[in-house]
Scaffold this motif. Structure first.
Motif, PDB file in Angstrom:
ATOM      1  N   GLU A  78       0.830  -1.202   0.000  1.00 14.24           N
ATOM      2  CA  GLU A  78       0.000   0.000   0.000  1.00 14.24           C
ATOM      3  C   GLU A  78       0.867   1.255   0.000  1.00 14.24           C
ATOM      4  OE1 GLU A  78      -3.571   2.248   2.489  1.00 14.24           O
ATOM      5  OE2 GLU A  78      -2.698   0.394   3.280  1.00 14.24           O
ATOM      6  N   GLU A  79       1.918   1.270   0.820  1.00 21.30           N
ATOM      7  CA  GLU A  79       2.828   2.416   0.844  1.00 21.30           C
ATOM      8  C   GLU A  79       3.433   2.652  -0.535  1.00 21.30           C
ATOM      9  OE1 GLU A  79       5.645   1.323   3.803  1.00 21.30           O
ATOM     10  OE2 GLU A  79       4.380   1.913   5.485  1.00 21.30           O
ATOM     11  N   ARG A  82       0.763   4.070  -3.021  1.00 25.06           N
ATOM     12  CA  ARG A  82       0.413   5.471  -2.747  1.00 25.06           C
ATOM     13  C   ARG A  82       1.556   6.412  -3.116  1.00 25.06           C
ATOM     14  NH1 ARG A  82      -4.451   5.779  -0.555  1.00 25.06           N
ATOM     15  NH2 ARG A  82      -5.264   4.026   0.668  1.00 25.06           N
ATOM     16  N   PRO A  86       0.594   8.844  -6.588  1.00 23.49           N
ATOM     17  CA  PRO A  86       0.033   9.745  -5.564  1.00 23.49           C
ATOM     18  C   PRO A  86      -1.255  10.430  -5.997  1.00 23.49           C
ATOM     19  CG  PRO A  86       1.926  10.757  -6.636  1.00 23.49           C
ATOM     20  CD  PRO A  86       1.882   9.332  -7.113  1.00 23.49           C
ATOM     21  N   LEU A  90      -6.979   6.027  -4.308  1.00 16.59           N
ATOM     22  CA  LEU A  90      -6.821   4.610  -4.019  1.00 16.59           C
ATOM     23  C   LEU A  90      -7.639   4.205  -2.791  1.00 16.59           C
ATOM     24  CD1 LEU A  90      -5.442   1.857  -4.475  1.00 16.59           C
ATOM     25  CD2 LEU A  90      -3.524   2.692  -3.087  1.00 16.59           C
ATOM     26  N   TYR A  92      -7.904   1.044  -0.625  1.00 15.97           N
ATOM     27  CA  TYR A  92      -7.104  -0.157  -0.394  1.00 15.97           C
ATOM     28  C   TYR A  92      -7.720  -0.928   0.766  1.00 15.97           C
ATOM     29  CZ  TYR A  92      -2.675  -2.839  -0.177  1.00 15.97           C
ATOM     30  OH  TYR A  92      -1.712  -3.821  -0.212  1.00 15.97           O
TER      31      TYR A  92
END
Length: 480
Positions: A78-79, A82, A86, A90, A92
């Motif tokens: 997820e990091e 994103r 950006p 999203l 998630y």
């Protein structure tokens, strides 16, 4: 090797704060066949890659499975997404149920997976082949989601040299892991048009390249440690790429179609009417729309269609015996024979003194009120018909006692859940967010066939309609 300071820092940091990219572990040289990277997930990747500050595409990604899916790689992924995309809006979602093999997950997926109706599902589960394939087939029949089927990594006691030639893997009983990873999972992926994350071979290559034993990568018998989590993250990141050789319009790709509103959709009495072929329809509002619309589908309000409400995941609550928290439902699936209403439910269970494996219970709805009593070894239909529980759908010992590491069955417990909706009668423009499309799902998980939508009220603010049709998804199982 990691230093003592690194291990100490890892223990102090919040879960997921230590980025996989900052790892001191050696990078994998082989991240997969470039010709297959991103294959079969290009609608999702196009939505991510084409997002801009002015057009923030909404992308829903669901991770579903058991304890492997619950690992920190999902947080790291997820990091990564994103940071890499950006500008995407999203959404998630992670809904793992550790320990729930396919015979259990195939039931909980009824309220956990299909109603999410995501753009992409990343899926890993162990267990029997029949229930596993049922879940993939249901995803394909009920949603337009792209799916990544993940292969298994190596466990502590497995060999790097297990058979990988599908032609030589014929006996499932003697070659369980080989059959699953080189026959069953790839064949299911091909049959249902899914992507296949063949990480088992890549895992083997990494072990060979760095002269490592499989046990170095796991914390116990099967669950990845920090080293294994790093590798798992890097391999799935490598698969989630936009392919330059694939061009797709994610809003008009056959199984997802966007229809601009035209004058011929307007009726003489001032309504907007459109016949669509699919199982989900969204209304797209203009940027300045303020007025809500009233919706009908096939002559009825959407929420009058029984399938548009369902029972959500039940939660175990402490009563007599202290019960550690956890996500595991004690009832795998709650059905109904009469249409549901918007309310929450409580089930109170007490151990049968004559047979401690069984429980007597009562159910109560926040609006329905007291609605009957039953036993866990018998089929239960509540007085209103709004709660139906089959005896095979109880999972008390495993979900409450074993997974929470209780020494004995609780003397009593309580279950709580809420009726969920996947439709709306009043289609209201959502709050405007810069760059985010103002879309509202009118109804989803309808039958995948022709329906008629009628909107009245603030139709001047409706810019387009978006139709989703699983039967048009390109895969052999759909005949296309």
């Amino acid at each position: 090797m990691r230093t003592f300071f690194t291990f100490a820092l890892l223990a102090l940091l919040p879960l997921g704060l230590l980025r996989a990219e900052e790892s001191e572990f050696p990078e994998p040289t082989n991240r997969g066949d470039a010709s297959r990277m991103g294959k079969d997930i290009q609608r999702t990747m196009t939505l991510l890659a084409t997002s801009t500050p002015e057009q923030k595409n909404t992308v829903t990604i669901l991770l579903y499975g058991q304890s492997i899916t619950a690992g920190k790689w999902g947080i790291y992924l997820e990091e990564h997404l994103r940071e890499t995309y950006p500008d995407a809006n999203l959404i998630y979602v992670r809904k793992p149920l550790s320990g729930f093999a396919s015979h259990l997950l195939s039931k909980t997926s009824e309220f956990d997976m299909y109603p999410v109706y995501p753009d992409l599902v990343i899926f890993h589960d162990l267990g029997n082949d029949k229930d596993y394939e049922t879940m993939i087939r249901n995803l394909r029949e009920r949603t337009t989601a792209e799916v990544i089927i993940q292969a298994d990594h190596l466990r502590r006691n497995q060999k790097v040299i297990d058979e990988s030639d599908p032609a030589k893997v014929k006996d499932r009983s003697q070659q369980i892991s080989a059959f699953r990873n080189y026959r069953f999972l790839p064949e299911v992926a091909r049959k249902y048009g899914c992507a296949f994350d063949a990480r088992r071979d890549l895992w083997k290559d990494y072990l060979r390249e760095h002269n490592l034993e499989p046990g170095v990568m796991v914390a116990d018998h099967v669950h990845p440690n920090e080293h294994g989590t790093y590798l798992m993250t890097e391999l799935i990141k490598a698969y989630l790429v936009k392919r330059e050789d694939v061009k797709i319009d994610p809003m008009n790709c056959g199984y997802v179609t966007t229809i601009p509103v035209t004058e011929d959709m307007r009726t003489d009495d001032g309504a907007l009417q459109y016949q669509f072929d699919g199982n989900r329809i969204d209304v797209i509002f203009s940027k300045d729309a303020t007025q809500a619309c009233a919706a009908q589908i096939d002559g009825a309000q959407p929420l009058d269609i029984p399938a548009m409400r369902y029972h959500g995941r039940n939660r175990v609550k402490w009563r007599g015996t202290p019960i550690p928290p956890g996500p595991w439902p004690a009832v795998l699936k709650v059905g109904f024979e009469q249409p549901l209403i918007d309310e929450s439910w409580t089930l109170t269970a007490t151990q049968d003194q004559a047979d401690p494996k069984l429980y007597l219970f009562e159910v109560r709805g926040s609006k329905t009120g007291a609605d009957g009593s039953g036993r866990t070894d018998q089929r239960f239909v509540s007085n209103s018909g709004r709660v139906v529980i089959e005896p095979d759908d109880w999972e008390i010992k495993f979900a409450i006692t074993d997974l929470r590491r209780l020494k004995e069955l609780p003397s009593e417990f309580e279950l709580n859940w809420t009726v969920m909706k996947q439709a709306t009668n009043d289609v209201t423009p959502p709050k405007a967010k810069k760059g985010v499309e103002r879309a509202v799902t009118v109804a989803q998980l309808l039958t995948d066939e022709k329906h008629t939508l009628i909107l009245t009220g603030g139709i001047e603010g409706v810019r387009a309609l978006r139709i989703y049709s699983p039967s048009k998804f390109p895969c052999p199982a759909n005949g296309n």
